[in-house]
Design a protein around this motif. Structure first.
Motif, PDB file in Angstrom:
ATOM      1  N   GLU A  28       0.831  -1.197   0.000  1.00 15.96           N
ATOM      2  CA  GLU A  28       0.000   0.000   0.000  1.00 15.96           C
ATOM      3  C   GLU A  28       0.871   1.255   0.000  1.00 15.96           C
ATOM      4  O   GLU A  28       1.882   1.347   0.699  1.00 15.96           O
ATOM      5  CB  GLU A  28      -0.908   0.005   1.229  1.00 15.96           C
ATOM      6  N   ASN A  29       0.480   2.239  -0.845  1.00 19.52           N
ATOM      7  CA  ASN A  29       1.165   3.533  -0.979  1.00 19.52           C
ATOM      8  C   ASN A  29       2.517   3.432  -1.669  1.00 19.52           C
ATOM      9  O   ASN A  29       3.249   4.412  -1.735  1.00 19.52           O
ATOM     10  CB  ASN A  29       1.351   4.214   0.381  1.00 19.52           C
ATOM     11  N   SER A  30       2.893   2.251  -2.147  1.00 20.94           N
ATOM     12  CA  SER A  30       4.183   2.135  -2.832  1.00 20.94           C
ATOM     13  C   SER A  30       4.053   2.592  -4.284  1.00 20.94           C
ATOM     14  O   SER A  30       2.951   2.636  -4.847  1.00 20.94           O
ATOM     15  CB  SER A  30       4.691   0.693  -2.785  1.00 20.94           C
ATOM     16  N   THR A  31       5.168   2.950  -4.895  1.00 25.41           N
ATOM     17  CA  THR A  31       5.192   3.398  -6.292  1.00 25.41           C
ATOM     18  C   THR A  31       6.316   2.698  -7.033  1.00 25.41           C
ATOM     19  O   THR A  31       7.251   2.160  -6.427  1.00 25.41           O
ATOM     20  CB  THR A  31       5.401   4.923  -6.384  1.00 25.41           C
ATOM     21  N   PHE A  32       6.218   2.738  -8.371  1.00 24.64           N
ATOM     22  CA  PHE A  32       7.270   2.178  -9.223  1.00 24.64           C
ATOM     23  C   PHE A  32       7.513   3.158 -10.360  1.00 24.64           C
ATOM     24  O   PHE A  32       6.563   3.682 -10.955  1.00 24.64           O
ATOM     25  CB  PHE A  32       6.856   0.822  -9.786  1.00 24.64           C
ATOM     26  N   SER A  33       8.777   3.420 -10.669  1.00 24.76           N
ATOM     27  CA  SER A  33       9.115   4.352 -11.750  1.00 24.76           C
ATOM     28  C   SER A  33       9.962   3.659 -12.806  1.00 24.76           C
ATOM     29  O   SER A  33      10.926   2.949 -12.478  1.00 24.76           O
ATOM     30  CB  SER A  33       9.882   5.560 -11.204  1.00 24.76           C
ATOM     31  N   PHE A  34       9.590   3.850 -14.062  1.00 22.61           N
ATOM     32  CA  PHE A  34      10.389   3.350 -15.176  1.00 22.61           C
ATOM     33  C   PHE A  34      11.584   4.283 -15.411  1.00 22.61           C
ATOM     34  O   PHE A  34      11.629   5.412 -14.913  1.00 22.61           O
ATOM     35  CB  PHE A  34       9.535   3.261 -16.442  1.00 22.61           C
ATOM     36  N   GLU A  35      12.536   3.824 -16.176  1.00 27.15           N
ATOM     37  CA  GLU A  35      13.705   4.637 -16.500  1.00 27.15           C
ATOM     38  C   GLU A  35      13.279   5.886 -17.281  1.00 27.15           C
ATOM     39  O   GLU A  35      12.268   5.861 -17.994  1.00 27.15           O
ATOM     40  CB  GLU A  35      14.694   3.815 -17.341  1.00 27.15           C
ATOM     41  N   PRO A  36      14.040   6.995 -17.148  1.00 28.20           N
ATOM     42  CA  PRO A  36      13.706   8.204 -17.912  1.00 28.20           C
ATOM     43  C   PRO A  36      13.574   7.911 -19.405  1.00 28.20           C
ATOM     44  O   PRO A  36      14.347   7.123 -19.971  1.00 28.20           O
ATOM     45  CB  PRO A  36      14.898   9.128 -17.630  1.00 28.20           C
ATOM     46  N   ASP A  37      12.577   8.545 -20.030  1.00 28.58           N
ATOM     47  CA  ASP A  37      12.261   8.258 -21.427  1.00 28.58           C
ATOM     48  C   ASP A  37      11.838   9.567 -22.100  1.00 28.58           C
ATOM     49  O   ASP A  37      10.764  10.110 -21.803  1.00 28.58           O
ATOM     50  CB  ASP A  37      11.130   7.228 -21.482  1.00 28.58           C
ATOM     51  N   GLY A  38      12.658  10.080 -23.028  1.00 28.04           N
ATOM     52  CA  GLY A  38      12.366  11.351 -23.685  1.00 28.04           C
ATOM     53  C   GLY A  38      11.435  11.232 -24.869  1.00 28.04           C
ATOM     54  O   GLY A  38      11.038  12.246 -25.450  1.00 28.04           O
ATOM     55  N   ASP A  39      11.058  10.011 -25.237  1.00 27.52           N
ATOM     56  CA  ASP A  39      10.190   9.799 -26.399  1.00 27.52           C
ATOM     57  C   ASP A  39       8.730   9.803 -25.945  1.00 27.52           C
ATOM     58  O   ASP A  39       8.239   8.831 -25.361  1.00 27.52           O
ATOM     59  CB  ASP A  39      10.560   8.474 -27.058  1.00 27.52           C
ATOM     60  N   LYS A  40       8.030  10.904 -26.259  1.00 27.03           N
ATOM     61  CA  LYS A  40       6.649  11.044 -25.799  1.00 27.03           C
ATOM     62  C   LYS A  40       5.747   9.952 -26.358  1.00 27.03           C
ATOM     63  O   LYS A  40       4.891   9.409 -25.649  1.00 27.03           O
ATOM     64  CB  LYS A  40       6.117  12.420 -26.203  1.00 27.03           C
ATOM     65  N   GLU A  41       5.924   9.617 -27.626  1.00 23.74           N
ATOM     66  CA  GLU A  41       5.081   8.590 -28.243  1.00 23.74           C
ATOM     67  C   GLU A  41       5.319   7.228 -27.590  1.00 23.74           C
ATOM     68  O   GLU A  41       4.390   6.448 -27.387  1.00 23.74           O
ATOM     69  CB  GLU A  41       5.348   8.526 -29.753  1.00 23.74           C
ATOM     70  N   HIS A  42       6.583   6.957 -27.256  1.00 22.89           N
ATOM     71  CA  HIS A  42       6.880   5.680 -26.600  1.00 22.89           C
ATOM     72  C   HIS A  42       6.276   5.637 -25.200  1.00 22.89           C
ATOM     73  O   HIS A  42       5.727   4.612 -24.784  1.00 22.89           O
ATOM     74  CB  HIS A  42       8.395   5.461 -26.524  1.00 22.89           C
ATOM     75  N   ARG A  43       6.370   6.758 -24.475  1.00 29.12           N
ATOM     76  CA  ARG A  43       5.749   6.804 -23.149  1.00 29.12           C
ATOM     77  C   ARG A  43       4.247   6.563 -23.249  1.00 29.12           C
ATOM     78  O   ARG A  43       3.653   5.888 -22.404  1.00 29.12           O
ATOM     79  CB  ARG A  43       6.013   8.155 -22.464  1.00 29.12           C
ATOM     80  N   LYS A  44       3.659   7.121 -24.296  1.00 27.70           N
ATOM     81  CA  LYS A  44       2.214   6.957 -24.501  1.00 27.70           C
ATOM     82  C   LYS A  44       1.853   5.484 -24.678  1.00 27.70           C
ATOM     83  O   LYS A  44       0.866   4.997 -24.127  1.00 27.70           O
ATOM     84  CB  LYS A  44       1.793   7.757 -25.732  1.00 27.70           C
TER      85      LYS A  44
END
Length: 666
Positions: free
Chosen positions: A195-211
């Motif tokens: 509960e309340n934990s989060t997960f972050s992916f590696e930085p990604d400058g490609d907006k379309e890929h993030r989408k």
């Protein structure tokens, strides 16, 4: 204590008494595995810090009850690195599946990964592996979790009680979008459900890929998770964007009950338990009754002695730090204190400790009756030096078997192994020769088999007994009812009795081995070969000594191990191996598979070194006026005591080490 068992060293020794009071025998676990316990969620760090309380003293003694460790001895006076395996120390999957099935699952997982790497392998997605029928719901749940934790790219499904393992299509799809490490970490985050934990992916400058990644997570896990992009600084100190994932608020609200507290079902609270004149399991029973949870909600790394002051880490689930603090003062009246309360993120495992430190006082010092020497101090010095140099025979101590009890734990373990369920229950309820509520209740049960009436007579903290009696009241005191009764108590307690029997056989085997072959490594012995490659199975690390290796004195006696009986071990190929088979036949276990399916017990076996070393040994003599150390040689007319401090590896017993030092049964 161990009247027919061997000594390793030849010094004379001396006599004395231990455990005159609990403060004469203090046990502290070494290097509590804090990194296994600490909850690293940022929003909880402040709370964790504020909830910490002063811990126990820096040192303390007693035995740990982890099953076994095989060691590679380089010098006689050095502590040896350990191999943890089998019984309490087996991996979760090995314990649940058995080593052969676990190895087959490993092979399936590797083959599946290889097939995935072949782009045009159409059959990769349809591969399945059966773990066989698993009738018990709790076992299935444990297996689901254990498989996912070890192999995040696999999923488990149940078909008519049969557990099937196959590749996780979602895992494979995400691997096409991000790195495999990110994928693995994401699915572990998803499975943990903190509960309340989060997960972050590696930085990604490609907006379309993030989408695309956003859409994938929302499509597959949208009811459980939500995502958002936020600005981060990448490795080049440049602003970039990253996707963060967290659990939706409503997904946690479904777990809350009307009482509100059930929202803490996934809470783990770590603490240090200080107890005096209490068995570990008895202390857990008292705590469980006070906190209104089950004994199985507590986890710990080893069983500690009763007649001692002991300090050990524990974790309890479903209990908040605040709730545990509330009951702390009440437990002091029952011989317990609770220190260092803090949030944790998972339970502890048996054997998950580095060892124990002991501070022991031996009183009433005197010569053995057959010793004509007048120099008692010399005898003490000689004994300490001898054991520090050569070590001791690594027997299981009397605590393992219920020291002083009419029925010892190994007898119950044998009854369970031979599936004599009614006999095991009656042994369990055999009273001691004392007149108190617990033993009066046991006496009444054996006389009447009235489970309901016995329930009324037993104190509340006797949780194990009450759980068993409720099942007997419902199903009857017959084979089926007693089987259900044993199933009603936690698995760790059922297996405890079987391990006690296995420990008894190991003790007898060690004595037989030393009696016929002495301290020389001989052909047919088993030695542990230290290998750093984790892919090598335990049995492949245990080598059978050849005739040429015996002649060349290739191995040290400190490398020799003996098996703890089970279904996945090998035996020595000399007279000791034959002894094992004859000894098991004597107990009607010649055909035993060491799997009791009706009780969900799986005993793979393991290997334990015959000899062990003591570390950091120090001692001094003290006069009747505390603080006055004795330097003179003439001690017979003085009221003096011997203070000893030392460290032992997990699963080693201080009373066994003392027996070697003093050359007498304690």
């Amino acid at each position: 204590m161990l009247p027919s068992f061997s000594y390793l060293t030849e010094h004379i020794g001396f006599r004395g008494t231990i455990k005159n009071s609990p403060s004469d025998f203090v046990v502290t676990e070494i290097e509590v595995p804090e990194h296994f316990l600490r909850d690293t969620r940022p929003e909880l760090l402040q709370e964790t810090s504020e909830s910490a309380a002063p811990g126990p003293p820096e040192h303390d003694p007693n035995q740990a009850e982890g099953c076994c460790a095989a060691s590679h001895g380089k010098k006689e006076h050095e502590g040896a690195p350990e191999l943890k395996l089998g019984l309490e120390e087996a991996s979760a999957l090995d314990s649940l599946l058995g080593e052969p099935m676990s190895e087959l699952l490993n092979k399936f997982a590797c083959d599946l990964k290889d097939a995935w790497r072949l782009e045009n392998n159409a059959g990769a997605g349809t591969r399945e592996f059966s773990l066989g029928p698993r009738l018990n719901k709790k076992i299935r749940a444990d297996l689901h979790s254990a498989v996912r934790q070890k192999f995040p790219f696999l999923v488990t499904v149940t078909k008519d009680n049969e557990m099937i393992v196959k590749g996780n299509a979602d895992y494979r799809e995400l691997c096409q979008l991000v790195t495999e490490k990110e994928t693995s970490d994401f699915f572990k985050f998803l499975d943990a459900k903190l509960e309340n934990s989060t997960f972050s992916f590696e930085p990604d400058g490609d907006k379309e890929h993030r989408k695309v990644v956003h859409h994938f997570i929302n499509r597959k896990f949208g009811k459980l998770l939500e995502t958002k992009s936020f600005t981060v600084t990448d490795v080049n100190d440049q602003p970039n964007m990253s996707i963060m994932v967290r659990f939706r608020e409503k997904s946690w609200s479904r777990k809350r009950s009307a009482g509100g507290f059930q929202r803490n079902q996934d809470v783990y609270t770590a603490f240090t338990l200080q107890k005096e004149n209490l068995e570990t399991l008895e202390a857990i029973g008292l705590l469980a009754a006070q906190l209104d949870v089950l004994p199985s909600d507590f986890s710990y790394t080893g069983i500690k002695d009763k007649k001692a002051i002991t300090y050990q880490p524990m974790v309890v689930k479903k209990v908040t730090p605040e709730r545990l603090k509330e009951v702390g003062s009440k437990m002091e009246k029952k011989g317990m204190r609770i220190h260092n309360i803090r949030l944790a993120h998972q339970h502890l495992r048996l054997g998950q400790l580095k060892g124990n430190h002991f501070d022991i006082v031996v009183r009433d010092l005197q010569h053995h009756s057959h010793d004509s020497s007048a120099d008692l101090k010399g005898r003490i010095s000689e004994a300490m030096e001898c054991v520090e140099t050569k070590g001791f025979v690594n027997y299981y101590g009397p605590q393992r078997f219920g020291q002083g009890q009419i029925v010892q734990t190994d007898q119950i373990g044998l009854a369970l192994l031979t599936e004599k369920m009614v006999k095991a229950v009656k042994l369990f309820f055999t009273p001691e020769d004392t007149d108190d509520p617990v033993n009066n209740a046991k006496r009444y049960f054996l006389q009447t088999e009235d489970a309901k009436g016995t329930l009324v007579m037993l104190p509340e903290f006797k949780v194990r007994e009450k759980m068993l009696l409720r099942a007997l009241n419902r199903y009857g005191v017959n084979h089926e009812g007693c089987t259900k009764g044993w199933l009603s108590i936690p698995h760790s307690l059922r297996i405890f009795y079987v391990h006690a029997y296995c420990s008894k056989i190991w003790n007898e085997a060690a004595s037989y081995r030393l009696k016929i072959y002495g301290s020389k490594v001989v052909e047919g012995d088993l030695v542990f070969l230290e290998e750093n490659d984790e892919s090598i199975s335990v049995n492949d690390k245990v080598h059978v000594v050849t005739a040429s290796e015996e002649s060349a004195n290739k191995y040290s006696m400190y490398q020799v191990v003996l098996p703890m009986v089970g279904h996945s071990i090998k035996y020595p190929s000399n007279k000791v191996g034959q002894w094992y088979h004859e000894r098991l036949s004597k107990d009607e276990l010649e055909m035993c598979k060491f799997r009791v399916s009706s009780l969900q017990l799986n005993i793979p076996g393991c290997y334990r070194p015959i000899l062990k070393n003591v570390q950091n040994l120090s001692y001094f003599l003290e006069g009747s006026e505390k603080g006055i150390k004795i330097e003179e040689n003439h001690l017979n007319d003085l009221n003096i005591s011997l203070h000893i401090s030392f460290d032992l590896d997990p699963s080693c017993y201080a009373t066994v080490c003392l027996r070697e030092i003093m050359k007498c049964d304690l």
